[in-house]
Scaffold this motif. Sequence first.
Motif, PDB file in Angstrom:
ATOM      1  N   LYS A 182      -1.938  -1.074   1.396  1.00 41.59           N
ATOM      2  CA  LYS A 182      -1.899  -0.074   2.475  1.00 41.59           C
ATOM      3  C   LYS A 182      -0.832   0.997   2.284  1.00 41.59           C
ATOM      4  O   LYS A 182      -0.913   2.070   2.869  1.00 41.59           O
ATOM      5  CB  LYS A 182      -1.635  -0.775   3.808  1.00 41.59           C
ATOM      6  CG  LYS A 182      -2.652  -1.849   4.138  1.00 41.59           C
ATOM      7  CD  LYS A 182      -3.257  -1.610   5.508  1.00 41.59           C
ATOM      8  CE  LYS A 182      -4.599  -2.280   5.698  1.00 41.59           C
ATOM      9  NZ  LYS A 182      -4.518  -3.727   5.925  1.00 41.59           N
ATOM     10  N   CYS A 183       0.201   0.684   1.529  1.00 42.70           N
ATOM     11  CA  CYS A 183       1.342   1.595   1.441  1.00 42.70           C
ATOM     12  C   CYS A 183       1.587   2.065   0.008  1.00 42.70           C
ATOM     13  O   CYS A 183       2.296   3.051  -0.214  1.00 42.70           O
ATOM     14  CB  CYS A 183       2.607   0.928   1.973  1.00 42.70           C
ATOM     15  SG  CYS A 183       2.339  -0.257   3.311  1.00 42.70           S
ATOM     16  N   GLY A 184       1.026   1.324  -0.950  1.00 44.28           N
ATOM     17  CA  GLY A 184       1.355   1.550  -2.362  1.00 44.28           C
ATOM     18  C   GLY A 184       0.891   2.879  -2.915  1.00 44.28           C
ATOM     19  O   GLY A 184       1.366   3.313  -3.966  1.00 44.28           O
ATOM     20  N   ALA A 185      -0.045   3.542  -2.232  1.00 45.89           N
ATOM     21  CA  ALA A 185      -0.507   4.840  -2.724  1.00 45.89           C
ATOM     22  C   ALA A 185       0.551   5.914  -2.497  1.00 45.89           C
ATOM     23  O   ALA A 185       0.554   6.945  -3.149  1.00 45.89           O
ATOM     24  CB  ALA A 185      -1.801   5.234  -2.032  1.00 45.89           C
ATOM     25  N   CYS A 186       1.452   5.660  -1.546  1.00 47.56           N
ATOM     26  CA  CYS A 186       2.490   6.647  -1.229  1.00 47.56           C
ATOM     27  C   CYS A 186       3.893   6.186  -1.609  1.00 47.56           C
ATOM     28  O   CYS A 186       4.781   7.018  -1.795  1.00 47.56           O
ATOM     29  CB  CYS A 186       2.482   6.971   0.258  1.00 47.56           C
ATOM     30  SG  CYS A 186       1.014   7.860   0.803  1.00 47.56           S
ATOM     31  N   HIS A 187       4.101   4.879  -1.645  1.00 52.25           N
ATOM     32  CA  HIS A 187       5.451   4.364  -1.909  1.00 52.25           C
ATOM     33  C   HIS A 187       5.486   3.551  -3.195  1.00 52.25           C
ATOM     34  O   HIS A 187       4.568   2.777  -3.463  1.00 52.25           O
ATOM     35  CB  HIS A 187       5.908   3.452  -0.768  1.00 52.25           C
ATOM     36  CG  HIS A 187       6.124   4.174   0.526  1.00 52.25           C
ATOM     37  ND1 HIS A 187       7.215   4.975   0.750  1.00 52.25           N
ATOM     38  CD2 HIS A 187       5.389   4.196   1.672  1.00 52.25           C
ATOM     39  CE1 HIS A 187       7.148   5.460   1.994  1.00 52.25           C
ATOM     40  NE2 HIS A 187       6.042   5.021   2.567  1.00 52.25           N
ATOM     41  N   ALA A 188       6.568   3.708  -3.946  1.00 51.96           N
ATOM     42  CA  ALA A 188       6.749   2.896  -5.142  1.00 51.96           C
ATOM     43  C   ALA A 188       7.709   1.753  -4.857  1.00 51.96           C
ATOM     44  O   ALA A 188       8.679   1.918  -4.121  1.00 51.96           O
ATOM     45  CB  ALA A 188       7.303   3.762  -6.272  1.00 51.96           C
TER      46      ALA A 188
END
Length: 361
Positions: free
Chosen positions: A283-289
């Motif tokens: 859910k978040c990995g597309a924007c956060h590393a």
Amino acid sequence: MTLSIAKSIMAKAISGWRQVGQRAGLAVAGLALGTHAASAQTPMYYLETFGPKGEITASLTWGLLAISVFVVVLMSVLVLVAIFRAKRLEPAELGSKLPVSHPGGGHRWIYLGLALTTAALIVMVVWTMEVLAEIDEPAVEPAFTIEVTGEQWWWEARYVDPDDPSRTFVTANELHIPVGEPVRIRLASADVIHSFWVPALAGKTDVIPGQINETWLQADRKGVYRGQCAEYCGVQHAHMAMRVFADPAEEFRSWWEHQLEPADTIPEDDELLRVGQEQFVLKCGACHAVRGTLAGGEAGPDLTHFMDRTTIAAVTLPNTPGHLSGWIADPQHQKPGNKMPNLDLSGPELNAIRHYLETLD
Ligand code: HEC
Ligand SMILES: [Cu+2]
């Protein structure tokens, strides 16, 4: 020779005037807040500075203020003198025709005022140019560079080791620098014009799309210095702040070492954390590393060592479990218009992701 004598006299006058001014400024700020530890309560206070760059700029500020006050007082006095020393008309003459020309008398004072003001302005220009030249480069070459990118509405910071590119890492919003050493800041923008400003350490530098601007910071005292975007850049401009931590050299080096590490692997048997990580990547990995996982997005802050940060969303909220849950559940409530969408997580998802984030220290 005379110039250098004049300069040293000026410098002495300024340092005295600065102390008076600082006390007055602190007293005013103190009154406003009802406290004596005023500078600690007013993090954007720019008249008290903590590094060579800030020092010399603050001196200039006080100097220009002093000259300006002097010029205003001088001009007022000269205008008054000119008025009162002008030749008065006798009552008998009032009805008669006035001569088209009249004696110059009072004008001399205006000319004198003009000459003095021009001299004062020239001093101000030369002094300003001199300070600009002096703060352009630090006394010693900085050991490393932080590439700071302004984004709506947060700061990305890439630490670059010039000798070893593999020792580079990315973080956000909270910079660390070693006490007493200059650090080069290379500024880029991902979107609109921002401005990088840490008032206690240095003046503002514009952050312009398509252009790299450079500045440098040096803090001579351990502490936390607040910074702020100083160019209106959209709805959340006011919540685009940063913190600069000046750490003792040892502490700084170990902070850097720690930042280089990937995130800790989570224990095999911890079901909650396993679900949390899975959901995070999804859910978040597309924007956060998070280095060491499949999450490699670049649209938002790198979260590899997120728990090392004291604040969330560019110093908008303190980094506590409650605020973190609130942020993930509804980032648009906390910082309306920011680029992290509400993700409509279920209660258990939110819980698992929050627990996972808390392992990122
Ligand atoms: C569409 C991209 C996007 C998605 C998806 C996204 N985020 Fe974000 N996130 C951002 C952006 C952009 C910011 C910076 C917001 C700001 O400060 O203006 C941010 C900020 C954050 C921060 C604060 C980081 C800091 O150092 O200030 C946390 C924590 C965070 N996000 C967690 C999450 C979690 C958990 C998820 C998944 C549930 C998620 N994000 C999904 C874009 C995203
Ligand atoms: Cu900005």
